[in-house]
Scaffold this active site. Structure first.
Site, PDB file in Angstrom:
ATOM      1  CD  GLU A   1      26.581  11.878  70.146  1.00 41.04           C
ATOM      2  OE1 GLU A   1      26.269  10.831  69.454  1.00 41.04           O
ATOM      3  OE2 GLU A   1      25.654  12.595  70.551  1.00 41.04           O
TER       4      GLU A   1
ATOM      5  CG  HIS B   1      27.948   5.665  76.078  1.00 42.44           C
ATOM      6  ND1 HIS B   1      28.913   6.521  76.468  1.00 42.44           N
ATOM      7  CD2 HIS B   1      27.495   6.131  75.087  1.00 42.44           C
ATOM      8  CE1 HIS B   1      28.763   7.674  76.130  1.00 42.44           C
ATOM      9  NE2 HIS B   1      27.665   7.527  75.016  1.00 42.44           N
TER      10      HIS B   1
ATOM     11  NE  ARG C   1      28.890   5.755  71.465  1.00 43.38           N
ATOM     12  CZ  ARG C   1      27.767   6.198  71.584  1.00 43.38           C
ATOM     13  NH1 ARG C   1      26.770   5.178  71.473  1.00 43.38           N
ATOM     14  NH2 ARG C   1      27.353   7.335  71.393  1.00 43.38           N
TER      15      ARG C   1
ATOM     16  CG  HIS D   1      24.915   2.804  75.010  1.00 42.51           C
ATOM     17  ND1 HIS D   1      24.070   3.657  75.599  1.00 42.51           N
ATOM     18  CD2 HIS D   1      25.024   3.656  73.787  1.00 42.51           C
ATOM     19  CE1 HIS D   1      23.722   4.794  75.160  1.00 42.51           C
ATOM     20  NE2 HIS D   1      24.251   4.561  73.725  1.00 42.51           N
TER      21      HIS D   1
ATOM     22  NE  ARG E   1      24.373   2.746  68.225  1.00 49.43           N
ATOM     23  CZ  ARG E   1      24.156   3.870  69.072  1.00 49.43           C
ATOM     24  NH1 ARG E   1      23.426   5.006  68.518  1.00 49.43           N
ATOM     25  NH2 ARG E   1      24.642   4.082  70.413  1.00 49.43           N
TER      26      ARG E   1
END
Ligand code: FAD
Ligand code: SIN
Length: 528
Positions: A112, A240, A286, A347, A382
């Site tokens: 990811e 997100h 992200r 998100h 995060r």
């Protein structure tokens, strides 16, 4: 329900259930949850859980990736502790009955954004459901644990309920349990406990578009705030980058693992645009990808971007992403042949109730784990798939500490019964849902991916009006879940806006056009 327990757990997601399983050997446990027990953010997690499993990987690399994503605000000792606990967490989840996808007899490891290696342990693209159901099944076998579904935690019980004036600067406030609203009997009862874990999850519902289920209304954070616990870093709301952009799709998540497998973000004309923004392209952290999409949409006037995985073999797509494949088909899109229309949505909340390394909050006997907490792991942003890991690690820390804490505690004090004299049933319930929608729009329009002083000031004024209306309504009305959730959402919105107003720089998830760079002088946690 019994009214006194050794341990009270608020929330039945990954954090709450794993804590319950750990403390149950040492005493009685009540798990309070406001809907069906599986309904939680945990249940919807797709990509997986980050852990160093591969021989070629290292703790140092996972630590470094977490620190880079966190943009200077991670607490390094917390990052080290959590990352090094990863392999144990995977073993414990396997022991509790979770089953993860394998590849030639080993755990299959996905990739990811922000990760320098493949290290995402997953159960196809429904990892959260696998974990949630395994934990619920283990909890169901434990005679010391009782789960109370459709029970809504209203307020934490502290010295305030014994008539003492409690302030945020006190260091001797204790938590003795919570007032809980039973939605079957419509009664509020105090539930006493020697140790209480807040595991009520995040607050995605404060935004108009969110990947979160409707339970994510930040109740625990609002309760802790009202009880005068310390709350931190609320400005760092993670958006997100890729949620399904179709009418009625309800911001369904298209996992970052899809980009990890080679998915390409394209403009409506078909251009792969991410490299114009970051050399890591689709696999940048992200915040960068979400901001790039936002920037492209604003500049081009387009309504959507697309995620393209049509170059992968259809079989690979169907076995790697069965849930996403199925859900997109239901919306008329065959992802093996067609690009997926996507836009960002709210998100994950990186801030929350401040804890130390043991999961302790600033109130004695009150612990916090999972998305409701701010442990220092995520900093300003995060890293993908670090949150399930954090939830399980900190629930263990909190469990170990609370078992020690309750030893030798004296009798719990009695608090007055819930006083609803002078209140009546809500006569205009529709006003509550109007106010919730209005709040969500304010937050989406003015406190979103890109912020400014002007927008934040506007959001603050509008939210204050909603606060005044709702408080007056609350004082006059009998308890209802809808009204309490609205009140909690407003408290969270207030904390997000005020924290964002205080930060005079851009860092991680907080980007403001008035202060577009990061400043050394602003490198602090925003503590309320
Ligand atoms: P939750 O799982 O949200 O549980 C909260 C519980 O508290 C629920 O049972 C809720 O009903 C209950 N509750 C709330 N308020 C009250 C109240 N007032 N009274 C009683 N009960 C209450 N993270 C990853 O690491 N990897 C992923 O792949 C991943 N994918 C995700 C995909 C989606 C669509 C979403 C929404 C999140 C994802 N996340 C992922 C984030 C991660 O799932 C959550 O951060 C994590 O599961 C939070 O666990 P939790 O136990 O803290 O809270
Ligand atoms: C995803 O699957 O993209 C979600 C992962 C996460 O939120 O950590």
């Amino acid at each position: 329900m019994h009214k006194t327990y050794d341990f009270l757990v608020l929330g039945s997601g990954g954090a709450g259930l794993s804590y319950a399983l750990r403390v149950a050997r040492y005493g009685t446990v009540a798990v309070i949850t406001k809907k069906d027990s599986a309904e939680s953010n945990t249940n919807y997690a797709q990509g997986g859980l980050a852990s160093v499993v591969d021989k070629e990987d290292s703790f140092e690399a996972h630590i470094q990736d977490t620190l880079v994503a966190g943009a200077g605000l991670c607490h390094e000792e917390v990052v080290k502790m959590v990352v090094q606990s990863g392999p144990d967490v995977i073993r414990e989840l396997l022991d509790w009955g979770a089953r993860f996808t394998e590849n030639k007899g080993n755990l299959d490891l996905g990739r990811e954004g922000g990760h320098s290696r493949n290290r995402i342990v997953h159960a196809a693209d429904r990892t959260g459901k696998e974990i949630e159901l395994a934990l619920l099944s283990a909890v169901g076998k434990h005679s010391n644990i009782e789960i109370f579904e459709h029970h809504f935690a209203l307020e934490l019980i502290t010295e305030h309920h014994l008539g003492k004036k409690v302030t945020r600067h006190d260091s001797d406030t204790h938590c003795y349990g919570a007032y809980v609203f039973d939605t079957y009997s419509n009664k509020v009862e105090p539930v006493y406990a020697k140790a209480t874990l807040l595991a009520t999850g995040g607050v995605g519902e404060v935004y108009q578009y969110s990947t979160n289920p409707a339970i994510a209304t930040g109740d625990g954070i609002a309760m802790a705030y009202r009880a005068k616990a310390r709350v931190a870093n609320m400005e760092f709301m993670q958006f997100h980058p890729t949620t399904l952009n179709l009418p009625d799709a309800d911001s369904f998540l298209i996992s970052e693992a899809v980009r990890g497998k080679g998915g390409i973000l394209r403009t409506e004309k078909g251009d792969a645009f991410m490299r114009n923004y970051d050399e890591r392209a689709e696999l940048a952290p992200r915040d960068i990808v979400a901001r790039a999409i936002d920037d492209h949409l604003k500049k081009s006037g387009d309504d959507t971007v697309y995620l393209d995985i049509t170059h992968l073999k259809p079989d690979v797509i169907r076995t790697s992403f069965p849930h996403i494949h199925e859900n997109c088909l239901l919306h008329g899109i065959d992802i093996t042949k067609e690009w997926i229309p996507v836009v960002p949505a709210a998100h994950y909340l990186c801030g929350g109730v401040l804890t130390d390394m043991e999961g302790r909050t600033s109130i004695h006997g009150l612990y916090c784990a999972g998305e409701a907490s701010c442990t220092g792991l995520h900093g300003a942003n995060r890293l993908a798939s670090n949150s399930l890991l954090e939830a399980i690690v900190f629930s263990k820390k909190a469990a170990l500490n609370s078992v020690e804490y309750i030893r030798g505690l004296g009798a719990l004090p009695n608090v007055p019964a819930w006083d609803d004299s002078g209140t009546t049933n809500i006569e205009e319930a529709i006003l509550v849902s109007h106010n919730r929608e209005e709040l969500q729009k304010i937050m989406w329009n003015y406190v979103g991916i890109v912020r400014s002083d002007l927008r934040l000031a506007r959001a603050f004024r509008r939210t204050h009006l909603l606060y005044e209306e709702t408080e007056s309504f609350y004082q006059r009305s009998r308890v209802s879940v809808a009204l309490c959730e609205l009140r909690n959402l407003i408290a969270n919105a207030y904390m997000i806006i005020r924290s964002a107003m205080r930060r005079k720089e851009s860092r991680g998830l907080h980007y403001t056009t008035d202060y577009p760079t990061s400043l050394e002088s602003e490198k602090y946690d925003t503590i309320i």
